[in-house]
Design a protein around this motif. Sequence first.
Motif, PDB file in Angstrom:
ATOM      1  N   THR A1101      56.312  79.215   4.744  1.00  0.00           N
ATOM      2  CA  THR A1101      55.434  80.381   4.908  1.00  0.00           C
ATOM      3  C   THR A1101      54.012  79.986   5.301  1.00  0.00           C
ATOM      4  O   THR A1101      53.239  80.839   5.737  1.00  0.00           O
ATOM      5  N   LEU A1102      53.651  78.712   5.118  1.00  0.00           N
ATOM      6  CA  LEU A1102      52.302  78.287   5.469  1.00  0.00           C
ATOM      7  C   LEU A1102      52.078  78.295   6.973  1.00  0.00           C
ATOM      8  O   LEU A1102      50.933  78.157   7.424  1.00  0.00           O
ATOM      9  N   THR A1113      51.096  92.999  11.038  1.00  0.00           N
ATOM     10  CA  THR A1113      51.543  92.005  12.024  1.00  0.00           C
ATOM     11  C   THR A1113      51.335  90.622  11.427  1.00  0.00           C
ATOM     12  O   THR A1113      50.535  90.441  10.505  1.00  0.00           O
ATOM     13  N   ILE A1114      52.043  89.672  11.943  1.00  0.00           N
ATOM     14  CA  ILE A1114      51.891  88.298  11.496  1.00  0.00           C
ATOM     15  C   ILE A1114      51.556  87.428  12.703  1.00  0.00           C
ATOM     16  O   ILE A1114      51.786  87.829  13.850  1.00  0.00           O
ATOM     17  N   ASP A1115      51.029  86.271  12.401  1.00  0.00           N
ATOM     18  CA  ASP A1115      50.584  85.381  13.476  1.00  0.00           C
ATOM     19  C   ASP A1115      51.068  83.968  13.185  1.00  0.00           C
ATOM     20  O   ASP A1115      50.924  83.472  12.064  1.00  0.00           O
ATOM     21  N   CYS A1116      51.654  83.316  14.181  1.00  0.00           N
ATOM     22  CA  CYS A1116      52.039  81.903  14.096  1.00  0.00           C
ATOM     23  C   CYS A1116      51.663  81.204  15.396  1.00  0.00           C
ATOM     24  O   CYS A1116      52.366  80.297  15.849  1.00  0.00           O
ATOM     25  N   GLY A1117      50.570  81.655  15.997  1.00  0.00           N
ATOM     26  CA  GLY A1117      50.173  81.142  17.298  1.00  0.00           C
ATOM     27  C   GLY A1117      49.897  79.656  17.315  1.00  0.00           C
ATOM     28  O   GLY A1117      50.220  78.950  18.275  1.00  0.00           O
ATOM     29  N   LEU A1149      59.677  82.525   8.749  1.00  0.00           N
ATOM     30  CA  LEU A1149      59.517  83.822   9.407  1.00  0.00           C
ATOM     31  C   LEU A1149      60.077  84.941   8.541  1.00  0.00           C
ATOM     32  O   LEU A1149      59.413  85.968   8.322  1.00  0.00           O
ATOM     33  N   LEU A1150      61.302  84.773   8.048  1.00  0.00           N
ATOM     34  CA  LEU A1150      61.895  85.821   7.225  1.00  0.00           C
ATOM     35  C   LEU A1150      61.134  85.996   5.924  1.00  0.00           C
ATOM     36  O   LEU A1150      60.906  87.130   5.472  1.00  0.00           O
ATOM     37  N   SER A1151      60.716  84.872   5.293  1.00  0.00           N
ATOM     38  CA  SER A1151      59.992  84.987   4.025  1.00  0.00           C
ATOM     39  C   SER A1151      58.691  85.754   4.200  1.00  0.00           C
ATOM     40  O   SER A1151      58.297  86.559   3.344  1.00  0.00           O
ATOM     41  N   THR A1152      57.994  85.516   5.291  1.00  0.00           N
ATOM     42  CA  THR A1152      56.728  86.205   5.522  1.00  0.00           C
ATOM     43  C   THR A1152      56.948  87.669   5.878  1.00  0.00           C
ATOM     44  O   THR A1152      56.250  88.557   5.370  1.00  0.00           O
ATOM     45  N   CYS A1153      57.922  87.927   6.757  1.00  0.00           N
ATOM     46  CA  CYS A1153      58.150  89.305   7.202  1.00  0.00           C
ATOM     47  C   CYS A1153      58.698  90.184   6.079  1.00  0.00           C
ATOM     48  O   CYS A1153      58.446  91.397   6.055  1.00  0.00           O
ATOM     49  N   PRO A1159      59.981  94.817   7.826  1.00  0.00           N
ATOM     50  CA  PRO A1159      60.353  93.435   8.137  1.00  0.00           C
ATOM     51  C   PRO A1159      61.067  93.283   9.471  1.00  0.00           C
ATOM     52  O   PRO A1159      60.805  92.349  10.218  1.00  0.00           O
ATOM     53  N   SER A1160      61.969  94.211   9.797  1.00  0.00           N
ATOM     54  CA  SER A1160      62.718  94.078  11.053  1.00  0.00           C
ATOM     55  C   SER A1160      61.782  94.140  12.250  1.00  0.00           C
ATOM     56  O   SER A1160      61.918  93.372  13.213  1.00  0.00           O
ATOM     57  N   PHE A1161      60.805  95.048  12.176  1.00  0.00           N
ATOM     58  CA  PHE A1161      59.856  95.149  13.268  1.00  0.00           C
ATOM     59  C   PHE A1161      59.028  93.875  13.411  1.00  0.00           C
ATOM     60  O   PHE A1161      58.779  93.405  14.527  1.00  0.00           O
ATOM     61  N   LEU A1162      58.622  93.313  12.300  1.00  0.00           N
ATOM     62  CA  LEU A1162      57.817  92.091  12.356  1.00  0.00           C
ATOM     63  C   LEU A1162      58.615  90.935  12.935  1.00  0.00           C
ATOM     64  O   LEU A1162      58.095  90.130  13.722  1.00  0.00           O
ATOM     65  N   VAL A1163      59.904  90.839  12.559  1.00  0.00           N
ATOM     66  CA  VAL A1163      60.734  89.767  13.111  1.00  0.00           C
ATOM     67  C   VAL A1163      60.906  89.943  14.609  1.00  0.00           C
ATOM     68  O   VAL A1163      60.775  88.994  15.393  1.00  0.00           O
ATOM     69  N   ASP A1164      61.206  91.179  15.026  1.00  0.00           N
ATOM     70  CA  ASP A1164      61.393  91.425  16.457  1.00  0.00           C
ATOM     71  C   ASP A1164      60.119  91.143  17.233  1.00  0.00           C
ATOM     72  O   ASP A1164      60.148  90.552  18.337  1.00  0.00           O
ATOM     73  N   LEU A1165      58.983  91.544  16.677  1.00  0.00           N
ATOM     74  CA  LEU A1165      57.718  91.328  17.365  1.00  0.00           C
ATOM     75  C   LEU A1165      57.418  89.824  17.507  1.00  0.00           C
ATOM     76  O   LEU A1165      56.973  89.366  18.563  1.00  0.00           O
ATOM     77  N   THR A1166      57.710  89.083  16.456  1.00  0.00           N
ATOM     78  CA  THR A1166      57.445  87.638  16.517  1.00  0.00           C
ATOM     79  C   THR A1166      58.381  86.956  17.509  1.00  0.00           C
ATOM     80  O   THR A1166      57.951  86.090  18.290  1.00  0.00           O
ATOM     81  N   LEU A1167      59.656  87.346  17.514  1.00  0.00           N
ATOM     82  CA  LEU A1167      60.594  86.721  18.446  1.00  0.00           C
ATOM     83  C   LEU A1167      60.273  87.096  19.883  1.00  0.00           C
ATOM     84  O   LEU A1167      60.500  86.319  20.819  1.00  0.00           O
ATOM     85  N   SER A1168      59.750  88.299  20.057  1.00  0.00           N
ATOM     86  CA  SER A1168      59.321  88.690  21.403  1.00  0.00           C
ATOM     87  C   SER A1168      58.159  87.816  21.866  1.00  0.00           C
ATOM     88  O   SER A1168      58.094  87.418  23.032  1.00  0.00           O
ATOM     89  N   THR A1169      57.259  87.545  20.948  1.00  0.00           N
ATOM     90  CA  THR A1169      56.162  86.638  21.285  1.00  0.00           C
ATOM     91  C   THR A1169      56.694  85.248  21.626  1.00  0.00           C
ATOM     92  O   THR A1169      56.226  84.586  22.570  1.00  0.00           O
TER      93      THR A1169
END
Length: 1543
Positions: A1101-1102, A1113-1117, A1149-1153, A1159-1169
């Motif tokens: 999660t870090l 939204t989450i960020d892993c840039g 990713l799943l732990s954070t979302c 959660p589903s939206f956050l996962v989809d948004l991250t995978l789209s990125t």
Amino acid sequence: MAASQSVCSSSGSRAHRKSWSELLAGRVKRQTITPERERKLKEAAAHLLRSRQNLDALLLEVEGPSCKKLCLSNLIDCDNPEASTNPSNSFIGSALQDQASRLGVPVGILSARVAASRIREICEATAASGLTVLLTSEQRKKLSSLVEIVQYLRANSMLCWRSFCQELWKVQNALVLEAIWHLHEQNVLSLQELLERHPDMQALVAWLCRSLGLLCEQVELPSPSTDVARTMLTDFVRMFVLRGFQEKSDLRRDTELERLPQVSTAVLQSLLHTTLEALAAGEKEASRAPRPGPCWLSVFSGHTYCSTATPETPTRFFTYTLTQILTYHPVLRVSDAIQRQAEWSFARTSPLLTSLYYGLFTMLSPQELLGHLQEVLDMHEVNWQYVLSCVSTLVICLPEAQQLVRDWVAHMVARAFESFDLESLVPAFLIVRQAALEGPTVFPPYVDWFKTTFGSARSPHARSKKAVVFLFTFLSDLVPFEPPQYLKVHILHPPLVPERLRALLTDYVSLARTRLADLKVSIEDMGLYEDLSSASSTQPSSQALQDVERALEVFAHTGKIPAAVMEASIFRRPYYLSHFLPALLAPRVLSKNPDPRMAFIESLKRAEKIPLSMYSDYRQACSTVEEKKPEAPVETEPSCAEGTLGALEARLGALRAAMAEPMRHDVVSAHIAIISDRLHAALGLRKDSVVTPKIQLDLLTPKLAQTEQEVVDMLLTGFCQSLLAASSFVPPQRQGPWAVLFVKLLCGHELLPLVLTRLCQLLLYQGHCLSAVHVVGLAALTIHLAELGPELPHIDLSPPASAQDLSMAAFLDSLLPCRTRAALLFCVRFCTAAISYALCRPPSATVLSRFPSGLMKKFQFVVLRLFLEAREPHCLDVIGDLPWRSLCLPSTDWTRATLCLWRHQAFWELLREKELQLTYRDWLQLELGILPEEDALSDPERRDFHQWIIHQHYLPKSIAAGGCGGDLEMACSILTEAVMDFCQRSAPTHQRTAENIMVAAFKLRDCGPHTWRHLPGSCDLEKSDLVLGIRMPNQDILSRLKEMLVELALERVHKAPGDFLFGIFHRRLQALGDLSTVTVHLLRQQELLLQKWILLGLPPTLLFTGLQGHLATIDCGQFLEYVCSEMRNICYHGGALTHDITAHFFRGLLSTCLHGQDPSFLVDLTLSTCQTKCPVILTSALLWWPCLEPVLLCQWRRHMKSPLPQGLQQLVEARDLAGRFLSLDPAPPAPRTSPAWVCAAALYFAIQQVLRGQGKMELERLSCLQEEVLLSLLFFSVCGLLSAHLAPDEALTPLKVQDICAEVLGCLERRNVPWLGLFQWTEMGPVPGQVLNQLASDQHIRLLPLAFFSLLPRLEQDTLIEKDAFLQVAVHMYLKLIQLFVAGETSALLTTTAPSQPDQASDHPLGLLTKARLFLLWAIPRCPERSFLNMPEVTSLCVPDLQFRPQLGWGWGLSPHHSPALGPLDQSAWYLSPVPQVPLVHWDRSAWVLSPGCMTEGIFLQLLSTGKDLDPEIRAALLSRTQQLVSLDPGLDLDLYQEPQIF
């Protein structure tokens, strides 16, 4: 006489007696009294009284028998009853006055005679015992009573001291020297007064010399009177020096009194000559003359003359004495000195003489000594033995004089050639040779001095012909007397002479060779490294063995054949062939791995320095030895004679005995010099050993020969025992320089490696077994070695995992590991002793030179770790003593001593130096090396210690003091870098040579395919990736990092707590430099794997963070950018990451979302990125989905009842689509919702899985796929082909992958889909180019030419050459293939086909390059003219402003701001500057077709401008073809021969 007469007349008037003159007149006929007669009569009377020896008889004659009632002798006799009844000395004085009045004699004269008579009687009692200068106790008692009376008489003016002196000298033969001294000591009569009144100066000198000689002998004998004798000697010598060597202006003008300086000088000179005679006679018993002995040398001590009025007086005495020594019996000629001076070295000179020299040196500075030596040489005939032994003593006992002697000699040489004066040149040569006899640590060897002085164009003899003639005349005159070793120096290293005067040198060499022949010494048989300063001769066979060892030593350090060996093979061939090579080629059992000796022999063979017949005989003899090898070979070690070892041990014992006075520099220097001489004899060391720039040591197996170990143990034990002996008398600051001299002896060029090897054995492997004595002694030794470090060679450690080019301090630090409980306890004992000793020593110039930083830091580390008392605040001990004294006791309390040192103020004052402080980073490096299973702390204790030292000690401490300044992120950053630095240092590739790194990297690379064999079941995939040969750090430290990161995450909600890690990773990768070398490339891979290991050890999660204060939204840039720029470059799976990092990302990713509102939206948004910014994440998920799906599904269902998010469902659909496609399911495939490259990736990974299971498969349904999917599938297949070469796998060989590529290419050809642009995908449009460039690693991109030419044979070649873009792409690929071959990167192309396959040769890089070249030569003439239609664009672009930049990677003349390695480009980057905006490619159905102008522009500009260097035949073929086209169509203006102006 008038006074006498008045006294007598007054007495006569009282007794009514006649006067003395009346009595005399009554006996003879009265004569006429005249003034002259009266004067003579009075003189005669006085003479009569003075000449009477028996005063009692005189009184009896005058007064008759009644006079016996008062006998003065009885009054002052201690044994007489009458004396004991005397109430006081006043009675004796009255009696003397009474008697003097009766006699008419002055009472002073009468008292003097009586006292002198009594002294004679006391001294005569010793006559029966022979010659002596001391009194017995009974005599001293009598003399004491007499002295008391005489003191009373003189105090009351009843003693005439002049008469007393005269009377004493009348009984000189009976006098004892001690009686005279007591008179001086009791202030009765000074020695000066007494000696001044002696009538005969020669007799006085003889008596004093005899008496002082006897006195010196008495001092040497054990007796109760020894102290009295020594005090007497000091008083006499002090008086002689003061009277004999004071300024002339201080002397009184009385001629009689001026004799005393002459007497003093004569006595001192006589005693000195007697001493020198005794030394010359070798202390023979036949010498009957009294010998002063060693005690006479004690007078040459500065403290003897502390009471003198001026210091110039003893200085003049010492200078005079030195002159007398140097000029004593000058019977030796220069020729004798040249022949015999080797016998006059310091070690061979009498210790009495060296002590005498050193005593003289104490009152004179080195400059004064050398000035006086020069004066003596200029003005006197000298005794060369004493002069040269004085020089030896000077350079040994006064180290500061060594450089002065060099300058002095240089001055004498310069002066000699200025005036052509032999009187200056002869002493210069003798002094240089004498100083060189003391070894290279004292003075340069004679051969070095001769080469430096006369071997350059600036030498003093090079200024004129006369100077050259003068030099060679001098050298020629020396030839009949020269020892052979000096003749060899002059022959092998002759003076530099002009060509026109070469005949002088030739004549001298001929003369010297003739002399050597007369001496039966062959210059040809001289060893390569023979000690030219040694007078001893060595047999050629023994010398050859030593030369071989020395040559091997030099070869091991440099890797090259030593120059001396090459020189001998040419100029001294008889010795080289007859002695050196046989010693080198001694038959032996050859090891499987070549050792340095074998490598040296092979180097000589390649250089043609070993005759083939001799080499063949050597190999055959080695084979014979191996066949006859005994079952239990007996090692034969060269051993020294017991006598030499015994002599060395005896001298070490003598040094230990001398430690009662360690500050006696002369005694210590003498012992050290003799120990050095015995040491060279015991080990066969040579004083002119070759100085190696580095010392090679083996840490794993440090070994010494038996004799070497015995000698080194003797030396180390002697040092330890001497140190404790000296410390029992005085502290280290008052012990003088003995320890420094001893350690310098240990630092000899040949001895130092032996000492360091033994220290490695003792400290690294036997530390816990050492006694307290050895710990203390070796600790002090390390302090001295560290101080001398800048003067010592650096050290290379083997094996390669160890550090290289270490300083002495760093090497000693490496001998104290802190990993286990035993090592920690030994380290704290050793550091306590070392620091205590250093604190007790005199301060030096810098603190850092006295206190090695490594020892200081390890002491702080261990104390804080093991002692709870050290973690508490404490008061500094200002008054207490340092623990050094307690460490030298038999029973040592180490805990108490350590805490005493820790609390001492002096220790904390040292820590003000920044370099000595244990910083947070230093502590981490040491703590990471702790082995938890062998730690002194238990697991709970270790955790508590970590918590205390991080959060309470270093976190609040300021940055300047080595802490973190309260910054938790800084603490985490330093910890992370420390972990990575520790792992890199412990890796076998720490030596950082390309060879070692490549071995490790290829081992790592081979681990890749193992991960494929477990698909689809197991997830234990990548363990071997993390081994790397690295010793993993203490896992507890990583636990602390996790805890701090969690704490940091709670403090920073809107920022990913792990973002700073990627900044650290980028900085470390940038520090490695560019990828221009294989070494850097492999180091970069190693660093990336280590960084991945760090990330895997942290909570997943870090990697993510929420924005805007909530998890909308989450960020892993940061992580995605890191993967795209760096981590994809360690992928050997064809466009996919390893399983471990992939699973880590998706779990995080799943732990954070799951903490968000949707959660589903956050996962989809991250995978789209990820799909746009980091597509390799999705391809990695597709590859590892059989292992990922159960884990992610379980994690999701623990919190959500809904199915997996849509982004993950698309991955499942892509896998299902690929499965149905390969299963030949008649059902139509589901509609595609994912991008084409995702479907292609799923299909390719499915194909690989089938190939692994079945071995082969048919791709019959490829025609059903869309063109975009086919092109992407070709991309993944090409990447798979390159991966098969980079990471060979038995289940997926390059041939199998080539089959897949061929099927896909065949399908594309059948459907007429352009595919050549795939090999230039960095030049494609923004959509496919960006995606594919992010999927493949940089290495895959560089190796595309390998794949291109590997696939060409599988295609229809006649069809290929008809394509418009084929020629340009083929030529471009060929140019890049050449560049790869030249750079060495084609080594990654491994041969994996079976030996029976005919195409095996083509898989080799050179074979592939050859086939590609032949193919182009075949294809260029056959290409259609369409391929050359755009050639005018090439010449039109040849403008000065256009620059060719091959460093951009592809050889295209792109704008300066563009580099294909930088990723996607904007539209303006696709134009060739300064041409107008003409797009090179267009993205549509024909996006895979490159603009011919673009290709021609880049390829032909490169080939036609630099083609002569790359491939002239390909260039010629292109030119020929274009000329043919121009001849067919004259309208084509193709000036291909015009050289582009841009070059």
